[in-house]
Scaffold this motif. Structure first.
Motif, PDB file in Angstrom:
ATOM      1  N   SER A 161       0.834  -1.207   0.000  1.00 43.69           N
ATOM      2  CA  SER A 161       0.000   0.000   0.000  1.00 43.69           C
ATOM      3  C   SER A 161       0.872   1.262   0.000  1.00 43.69           C
ATOM      4  O   SER A 161       0.579   2.237  -0.699  1.00 43.69           O
ATOM      5  N   LEU A 162       1.957   1.235   0.799  1.00 49.16           N
ATOM      6  CA  LEU A 162       2.871   2.371   0.841  1.00 49.16           C
ATOM      7  C   LEU A 162       3.532   2.591  -0.520  1.00 49.16           C
ATOM      8  O   LEU A 162       3.690   3.731  -0.968  1.00 49.16           O
ATOM      9  N   ALA A 163       3.914   1.486  -1.173  1.00 45.02           N
ATOM     10  CA  ALA A 163       4.571   1.598  -2.475  1.00 45.02           C
ATOM     11  C   ALA A 163       3.654   2.261  -3.494  1.00 45.02           C
ATOM     12  O   ALA A 163       4.086   3.119  -4.275  1.00 45.02           O
ATOM     13  N   LYS A 164       2.387   1.885  -3.487  1.00 47.35           N
ATOM     14  CA  LYS A 164       1.427   2.490  -4.420  1.00 47.35           C
ATOM     15  C   LYS A 164       1.244   3.974  -4.135  1.00 47.35           C
ATOM     16  O   LYS A 164       1.210   4.813  -5.051  1.00 47.35           O
ATOM     17  N   ASP A 165       1.141   4.313  -2.841  1.00 53.39           N
ATOM     18  CA  ASP A 165       0.957   5.711  -2.467  1.00 53.39           C
ATOM     19  C   ASP A 165       2.163   6.550  -2.889  1.00 53.39           C
ATOM     20  O   ASP A 165       2.008   7.647  -3.455  1.00 53.39           O
TER      21      ASP A 165
ATOM     22  N   THR B 241       4.963  10.478  -6.506  1.00 55.98           N
ATOM     23  CA  THR B 241       6.086  10.851  -7.380  1.00 55.98           C
ATOM     24  C   THR B 241       5.590  11.163  -8.790  1.00 55.98           C
ATOM     25  O   THR B 241       6.178  12.006  -9.479  1.00 55.98           O
ATOM     26  N   GLN B 242       4.522  10.504  -9.220  1.00 54.23           N
ATOM     27  CA  GLN B 242       3.922  10.849 -10.511  1.00 54.23           C
ATOM     28  C   GLN B 242       3.386  12.278 -10.484  1.00 54.23           C
ATOM     29  O   GLN B 242       3.545  13.039 -11.445  1.00 54.23           O
ATOM     30  N   SER B 243       2.767  12.636  -9.365  1.00 50.43           N
ATOM     31  CA  SER B 243       2.270  14.014  -9.209  1.00 50.43           C
ATOM     32  C   SER B 243       3.421  15.012  -9.244  1.00 50.43           C
ATOM     33  O   SER B 243       3.302  16.098  -9.831  1.00 50.43           O
ATOM     34  N   LEU B 244       4.547  14.636  -8.611  1.00 46.79           N
ATOM     35  CA  LEU B 244       5.723  15.506  -8.620  1.00 46.79           C
ATOM     36  C   LEU B 244       6.244  15.718 -10.044  1.00 46.79           C
ATOM     37  O   LEU B 244       6.604  16.835 -10.430  1.00 46.79           O
TER      38      LEU B 244
ATOM     39  N   GLY C 118      14.446   1.956   2.553  1.00 43.08           N
ATOM     40  CA  GLY C 118      13.967   3.104   3.313  1.00 43.08           C
ATOM     41  C   GLY C 118      14.983   4.224   3.413  1.00 43.08           C
ATOM     42  O   GLY C 118      14.669   5.394   3.180  1.00 43.08           O
ATOM     43  N   ARG C 119      16.242   3.887   3.731  1.00 44.95           N
ATOM     44  CA  ARG C 119      17.287   4.898   3.889  1.00 44.95           C
ATOM     45  C   ARG C 119      17.576   5.590   2.553  1.00 44.95           C
ATOM     46  O   ARG C 119      17.797   6.804   2.503  1.00 44.95           O
ATOM     47  N   LYS C 120      17.591   4.824   1.483  1.00 45.34           N
ATOM     48  CA  LYS C 120      17.861   5.390   0.164  1.00 45.34           C
ATOM     49  C   LYS C 120      16.734   6.343  -0.249  1.00 45.34           C
ATOM     50  O   LYS C 120      16.994   7.432  -0.797  1.00 45.34           O
ATOM     51  N   LEU C 121      15.501   5.930   0.002  1.00 47.02           N
ATOM     52  CA  LEU C 121      14.373   6.795  -0.333  1.00 47.02           C
ATOM     53  C   LEU C 121      14.407   8.076   0.492  1.00 47.02           C
ATOM     54  O   LEU C 121      14.057   9.156   0.002  1.00 47.02           O
ATOM     55  N   GLU C 122      14.832   7.938   1.743  1.00 45.68           N
ATOM     56  CA  GLU C 122      14.922   9.109   2.619  1.00 45.68           C
ATOM     57  C   GLU C 122      15.965  10.106   2.089  1.00 45.68           C
ATOM     58  O   GLU C 122      15.733  11.320   2.072  1.00 45.68           O
ATOM     59  N   PHE C 123      17.102   9.589   1.633  1.00 49.09           N
ATOM     60  CA  PHE C 123      18.145  10.452   1.075  1.00 49.09           C
ATOM     61  C   PHE C 123      17.659  11.155  -0.200  1.00 49.09           C
ATOM     62  O   PHE C 123      17.846  12.365  -0.372  1.00 49.09           O
ATOM     63  N   LEU C 124      17.007  10.402  -1.082  1.00 46.11           N
ATOM     64  CA  LEU C 124      16.510  10.989  -2.327  1.00 46.11           C
ATOM     65  C   LEU C 124      15.450  12.054  -2.060  1.00 46.11           C
ATOM     66  O   LEU C 124      15.397  13.078  -2.756  1.00 46.11           O
ATOM     67  N   THR C 125      14.633  11.828  -1.045  1.00 48.79           N
ATOM     68  CA  THR C 125      13.621  12.827  -0.682  1.00 48.79           C
ATOM     69  C   THR C 125      14.281  14.138  -0.264  1.00 48.79           C
ATOM     70  O   THR C 125      13.828  15.224  -0.636  1.00 48.79           O
ATOM     71  N   GLN C 126      15.356  14.037   0.500  1.00 50.24           N
ATOM     72  CA  GLN C 126      16.096  15.232   0.922  1.00 50.24           C
ATOM     73  C   GLN C 126      16.676  15.967  -0.289  1.00 50.24           C
ATOM     74  O   GLN C 126      16.631  17.202  -0.365  1.00 50.24           O
ATOM     75  N   GLU C 127      17.216  15.208  -1.247  1.00 46.37           N
ATOM     76  CA  GLU C 127      17.810  15.820  -2.439  1.00 46.37           C
ATOM     77  C   GLU C 127      16.743  16.478  -3.312  1.00 46.37           C
ATOM     78  O   GLU C 127      16.969  17.548  -3.889  1.00 46.37           O
ATOM     79  N   ILE C 128      15.588  15.848  -3.438  1.00 50.28           N
ATOM     80  CA  ILE C 128      14.486  16.440  -4.214  1.00 50.28           C
ATOM     81  C   ILE C 128      14.067  17.765  -3.597  1.00 50.28           C
ATOM     82  O   ILE C 128      13.867  18.762  -4.295  1.00 50.28           O
ATOM     83  N   ASN C 129      13.952  17.779  -2.295  1.00 51.49           N
ATOM     84  CA  ASN C 129      13.565  19.006  -1.604  1.00 51.49           C
ATOM     85  C   ASN C 129      14.626  20.098  -1.769  1.00 51.49           C
ATOM     86  O   ASN C 129      14.306  21.281  -1.929  1.00 51.49           O
TER      87      ASN C 129
ATOM     88  N   GLU D 298       6.827  16.744   1.260  1.00 53.95           N
ATOM     89  CA  GLU D 298       6.679  16.571   2.701  1.00 53.95           C
ATOM     90  C   GLU D 298       5.819  15.344   3.017  1.00 53.95           C
ATOM     91  O   GLU D 298       6.112  14.590   3.946  1.00 53.95           O
ATOM     92  N   ARG D 299       4.786  15.146   2.224  1.00 56.79           N
ATOM     93  CA  ARG D 299       3.944  13.945   2.414  1.00 56.79           C
ATOM     94  C   ARG D 299       4.750  12.685   2.107  1.00 56.79           C
ATOM     95  O   ARG D 299       4.607  11.657   2.793  1.00 56.79           O
ATOM     96  N   VAL D 300       5.571  12.768   1.080  1.00 55.74           N
ATOM     97  CA  VAL D 300       6.432  11.629   0.737  1.00 55.74           C
ATOM     98  C   VAL D 300       7.413  11.354   1.878  1.00 55.74           C
ATOM     99  O   VAL D 300       7.635  10.207   2.264  1.00 55.74           O
ATOM    100  N   ARG D 301       8.003  12.418   2.420  1.00 55.87           N
ATOM    101  CA  ARG D 301       8.974  12.267   3.515  1.00 55.87           C
ATOM    102  C   ARG D 301       8.365  11.551   4.710  1.00 55.87           C
ATOM    103  O   ARG D 301       8.971  10.688   5.328  1.00 55.87           O
ATOM    104  N   GLU D 302       7.120  11.903   5.053  1.00 52.73           N
ATOM    105  CA  GLU D 302       6.444  11.275   6.190  1.00 52.73           C
ATOM    106  C   GLU D 302       6.230   9.783   5.928  1.00 52.73           C
ATOM    107  O   GLU D 302       6.383   8.959   6.837  1.00 52.73           O
ATOM    108  N   GLN D 303       5.871   9.437   4.692  1.00 54.14           N
ATOM    109  CA  GLN D 303       5.619   8.036   4.361  1.00 54.14           C
ATOM    110  C   GLN D 303       6.924   7.237   4.317  1.00 54.14           C
ATOM    111  O   GLN D 303       6.963   6.075   4.740  1.00 54.14           O
TER     112      GLN D 303
END
Length: 287
Positions: free
Chosen positions: A149-153, A158-161, A239-250, A277-282
């Motif tokens: 469910s998290l993956a779909k969300d 990211t499509q919206s982004l 999880g850690r990789k996604l967290e890093f990429l989220t920081q770079e996107i921001n 920010e919503r992505v970061r929380e997830q």
């Protein structure tokens, strides 16, 4: 990710229940609830969990229980009779009227159960391990469902982004022409009749175009989001990789917002950062 698992095991009249609760947390943490006589089991029981869970808080409980199909022993007749006899003699010796009530019987039975000795850890260990395996499998199954469910969300967000970045690119085409028109109006208001082909005006427009160019940031943004989407569909710990990429996107969005100097682009940046920010929380809930 959140989840729950329960396992039961019985051997030679000893029944154990193991329950696992998984709560969202950025780092990994595990805590056990069990009789203090069994605390030596904690390290061995935590190892199977650590091999399969790498993020979140795990609350584990190990306790004796009445399993289905077993007869529950609430009290021993011999213990109850002996306790009542001693109480009766004590009351008679001190001249105290003594007439047992149902409540007295329940309290005596509770004292017996509390006083009864627990089995040794060596006997408990194999039974606890069996119950833990069942509970862990159930927990992981529930976490896997939540992960899908998290993956779909995250994929949808990211499509919206990407759509917002496309809109930003479209708006960026008009930034320099709009500045050229605005500069001409300001020159006229200041009483400076300079032609737009004047070298000084062209130099100012060129400097503005260079300062407001964020094409490199857009390229990096698209790359980060593509990597993000690739990791979503991959196996293992991401999880850690996604967290890093989220920081770079921001970070790239902040840079674009500082360069754009355009109201329409600024509005799109604010919308994109809200989505990030919503992505970061997830992402903090992803293994």
């Amino acid at each position: 990710m959140t989840g729950y698992g329960r396992g039961e095991a019985c051997e030679q009249g000893l029944g154990l229940i193991v329950e696992l609760v998984s709560l969202n947390r950025r780092n990994f943490d595990i805590s056990f609830s069990m009789p203090k006589e069994w605390l030596s089991l904690e390290r061995s029981l935590s190892e199977p969990i650590r091999k399969r869970v790498f993020r979140g808080r795990i609350q584990a409980s190990v306790r004796m229980g009445h399993l289905e199909g077993e007869e529950q022993r609430f009290w021993s007749d011999v213990y109850m009779e002996g306790a009542l006899k001693r109480l009766s003699e004590f009351a008679r010796n001190h001249g105290i009227p003594f007439k047992p009530t149902v409540r007295d019987l329940v309290e005596i039975a509770a004292l017996e159960r509390k006083a009864s000795s627990l089995p040794e850890p060596d006997r408990v260990m194999p039974i606890a391990q069996s119950a833990l395996e069942t509970a862990l499998n159930e927990l992981m199954e529930m976490r896997e469902c939540e992960g899908k469910s998290l993956a779909k969300d995250l994929s949808d967000r990211t499509q919206s982004l990407m759509q917002l970045i496309g809109e930003i690119q479209k708006k960026s085409v008009n930034i320099v022409p709009q500045y050229r028109i605005l500069l001409n109006e300001r020159l006229k208001k200041a009483g400076l009749e300079l032609d737009l082909d004047d070298e000084r005006v062209l130099k100012e427009i060129a400097l503005f175009a260079d300062r407001s160019d964020f094409s490199e940031e857009i390229t990096r943004l698209e790359s980060h989001i593509q990597q993000f989407q690739d990791y979503i569909g991959s196996e293992g710990q991401v999880g850690r990789k996604l967290e890093f990429l989220t920081q770079e996107i921001n970070r790239e969005l902040n840079t674009i917002g500082g360069k754009a100097n355009n109201l329409h682009v600024s509005k799109l940046i604010i919308e994109a950062k809200s989505e990030v920010e919503r992505v970061r929380e997830q992402v903090q809930n992803v293994e």
